[in-house]
Design an enzyme around this catalytic site. Sequence first.
Site, mmCIF file in Angstrom:
data_model
loop_
_atom_site.group_PDB
_atom_site.id
_atom_site.type_symbol
_atom_site.label_atom_id
_atom_site.label_comp_id
_atom_site.label_asym_id
_atom_site.label_seq_id
_atom_site.Cartn_x
_atom_site.Cartn_y
_atom_site.Cartn_z
ATOM 1 C CG ASP A 334 2.249 7.797 6.609
ATOM 2 O OD1 ASP A 334 3.360 8.214 6.968
ATOM 3 O OD2 ASP A 334 2.090 6.670 6.102
ATOM 4 N NE ARG A 338 2.154 2.203 7.637
ATOM 5 C CZ ARG A 338 0.833 2.377 7.723
ATOM 6 N NH1 ARG A 338 0.124 1.746 8.621
ATOM 7 N NH2 ARG A 338 0.239 3.190 6.880
ATOM 8 C CG ASP A 339 7.720 -0.674 6.371
ATOM 9 O OD1 ASP A 339 6.543 -0.277 6.490
ATOM 10 O OD2 ASP A 339 8.008 -1.774 5.866
ATOM 11 C CD GLU A 340 3.095 3.980 4.333
ATOM 12 O OE1 GLU A 340 2.453 4.384 3.384
ATOM 13 O OE2 GLU A 340 2.733 3.018 5.027
ATOM 14 C CG ASP A 347 -2.350 10.734 5.307
ATOM 15 O OD1 ASP A 347 -2.487 10.480 4.094
ATOM 16 O OD2 ASP A 347 -2.233 9.848 6.165
ATOM 17 C CD1 TRP A 399 -2.773 10.793 -0.664
ATOM 18 C CD2 TRP A 399 -4.985 10.610 -0.976
ATOM 19 N NE1 TRP A 399 -3.279 9.934 0.286
ATOM 20 C CE2 TRP A 399 -4.620 9.795 0.124
ATOM 21 C CE3 TRP A 399 -6.328 10.650 -1.332
ATOM 22 C CZ2 TRP A 399 -5.550 9.041 0.846
ATOM 23 C CZ3 TRP A 399 -7.251 9.899 -0.618
ATOM 24 C CH2 TRP A 399 -6.862 9.110 0.451
ATOM 25 C CD GLU A 616 -3.059 3.421 8.536
ATOM 26 O OE1 GLU A 616 -2.450 2.629 9.286
ATOM 27 O OE2 GLU A 616 -2.738 3.639 7.351
ATOM 28 C CG HIS A 637 -2.219 7.150 10.154
ATOM 29 N ND1 HIS A 637 -1.078 6.397 10.183
ATOM 30 C CD2 HIS A 637 -2.540 7.295 8.841
ATOM 31 C CE1 HIS A 637 -0.731 6.087 8.941
ATOM 32 N NE2 HIS A 637 -1.589 6.640 8.101
HETATM 33 C C1 BGC Z 1 -0.624 5.787 4.381
HETATM 34 C C2 BGC Z 1 -1.709 6.790 4.321
HETATM 35 C C3 BGC Z 1 -1.877 7.215 2.928
HETATM 36 C C4 BGC Z 1 -2.263 5.988 2.164
HETATM 37 C C5 BGC Z 1 -2.586 6.218 0.741
HETATM 38 C C6 BGC Z 1 -1.002 4.607 3.568
HETATM 39 O O1 BGC Z 1 -0.093 3.595 3.565
HETATM 40 O O2 BGC Z 1 -0.258 5.469 5.668
HETATM 41 O O3 BGC Z 1 -2.119 7.449 5.367
HETATM 42 O O4 BGC Z 1 -2.620 8.325 2.697
HETATM 43 O O5 BGC Z 1 -1.338 4.968 2.277
HETATM 44 O O6 BGC Z 1 -3.850 6.041 0.610
#
Ligand code: BGC
Length: 733
Positions: A334, A338-340, A347, A399, A616, A637
């Site tokens: 995504d 950040r912490d992801e 996505d 998703w 994003e 994003h």
């Molecule tokens: C992400 C997204 C993801 C979403 C879920 C977010 O935190 O960065 O791009 O699809 O969560 O809806």
Amino acid sequence: MTNIFNASWIKPSRQKKDVGVDFIKSFSLKPFPVKAVLEISALGVYDCKINGRPVTESVLNPGWTDYNKRIQYQTFDVTDLIAAENTITVGTGLGWRFHRWYDLSSKITAPHTTAVIAALTVTYENGEEVTVYTDESWVSAENQVRYNHMYNGETIDFNFRPGKPVPVTVIPYTKDTLIPQEGELITEQEAFRGKELIITPEGDTVIDFGQEITGYLSFYVKGKKGDRITVTHFEKLTKEGNVYTENLRSAKQKLTVISDGKSRFVKPVYTFYGFRYIKIEGMEISSPDEILAIVVHSDMKRTGHFSCSDPMINQLFRNIIWGQKGNFLDVPTDCPQRDERLGWTGDAQVFCKVASYNFNVEKFFKKWMGDLRAMQKPSGYVPSFVPARFDEGGGSSAWADIATVLPWQMYLTYGNRELLAENYQLMKKWVDFMRKWALKKKPDEGISTNPYLYEGHWHFGDWLALDLPDKEAVGGATEKDLIGCAFFYYSTSLLIKASEVLGIECQYYKNLLKNIKKAFIARFIDENGRMYCNTQTACVLALHFGIYNDKKPLAEQLTALVRESGHLTTGFVGTPYLLHVLSDIGENELAYDLLLRDEFPSWCYPITQGATTMWERWNGYKPDGTFATPDMNSFNHYAYGAVGDWIYEKMCGIRQKEGTAGFTELIFSPIVSDRFTFAEASIDTANGRVSSRWEKTENGYLYTFTVPENTRAVAVLGDKTFTLNIGINKIEL
Ligand code: BGC
């Protein structure tokens, strides 16, 4: 050669938390080796050298998979690196192994530690082979990376000297999960020198690279022994011109270097950062170009190009490309900062089409579809991000529909039937999963239009849409049931298409499709043929997926909604199809209005704010200079970059004939507009380059279409159809 299965997984007998570790083995070879091949993998990421020279230019190996299920190993020809006396050093860091959302710790391998497996096979002139395996004869030593973390960055201490190496321990970690490298390797692709040196109003020293990238820095540290140089990587400055890091959430994105007083070359190896700016503390900088920002991503070949007479749309296209470069590191993520940094399925679902035009992603996605298959539950449920831990949530419409959309799109772009066959069960199991819930909920009423909004599963809805009064709300106004039912229909239709290509009987699904349509119309469309749910996304889904009795009222409803608001209000779910639908219903100028709009909200508004990647959120940085909530506000994003496929297919008119795949039969049908003097796009296909250009002439338009070998093509321009020849075709109208 697959000797790696005879090697052992080894870990240090003692390992400090979060510290970089080298695994070392010295060995002699007799004369004369003619070939040497290294197979290697790690729990963590590795950086391997033989006699001080790197075994590969690729980085962040072995990449990211669900390590519990599959883990890639790499094979490198290292013939040129070996000598009579040799030392192999495998540096390791945690990489994706320890991840906020993905923690692969087990009884065998504690968290915050690394392990390695390798086999180096040497062949002598006489054909004799010897293999050096990882085993208890190796040793390990801490290295100068004193801290490493995927999100927080690295600390390198040049004063650190490893003590006496410690023995390694062989661990009974499984080898059954080892698989040969499937995706593209991640490599360093290009580099930017710092562009501008800024002293912020708050007094920070900042360098702007002029482009948001994913990668890391390389530079020489200068300083006195013990000086601590800290670099913070970030994406945006505030309105006042100060450093903004809140949107990184818990990710520190730092690089810390402790000087030993000598000029030392620095380049982190165990992680990556998402940034356009850096803040430097503890070191004098006289010129921004002292520091280099290196871009890394999976080594995909660029295939798609575009340009037109409007600089804003050219920048939009560049931002789409950079969104892909920044987020295709072994897994489609995504965001990179950040912490992801997760393989969010939604996505990728919206972006995979344009991704496959921009770059050759066949191998990249073949690998990730392997990850999807590995993580799909027997019930057919697909997690929200992959790799992930199970039961973290999943099954959300749009998703989890990655399971059907991605294999089908890869087939359309590359025409590879085998790849489609490999993923057929992924598609089928997902549709069966939805079908099961649809039938279970209301068995007496046929298909439930509430197909799978069942306990414990979260639906994201039209993520980040702007049609709720609260512009920071995430789920959008479009009913989740509607999105669920529309995607149930869409995924079933793709499964039918795939079955037909593969010659698999699918009458059951054809009946199912009819029933879903009936149920959808009964619940979501009123007696005047309009959506009850009066949102752009609701109309877009029904129109794009073809779930209506009569297109006209829906088309009127959608155009009225767009005209009333004067802009798009769609989120992740509706945005990718919005312009396609507008052009399909003959509203090309309205589509161009939306594309060219540069006020908030629009695709081009971020460009007026200096964006060099896709954002994003539509409102990530607002016209009043404030930011959207830092809880979820990335500036890299790719999802809204899905509009790029409309640019290729509609604006420039490169389309495949319905029912064909792999760009073997084309219909060129660009949508011209007098708001441009020219537009052109090209896609490198298996047969060669396909290109389309239109330019304004005094009396009309000149079209230039390039048709590669083995490709059939026509041009449909207004009500005229032209059969095209292989090579360059020019048509003036
Ligand atoms: C992400 C997204 C993801 C979403 C879920 C977010 O935190 O960065 O791009 O699809 O969560 O809806």
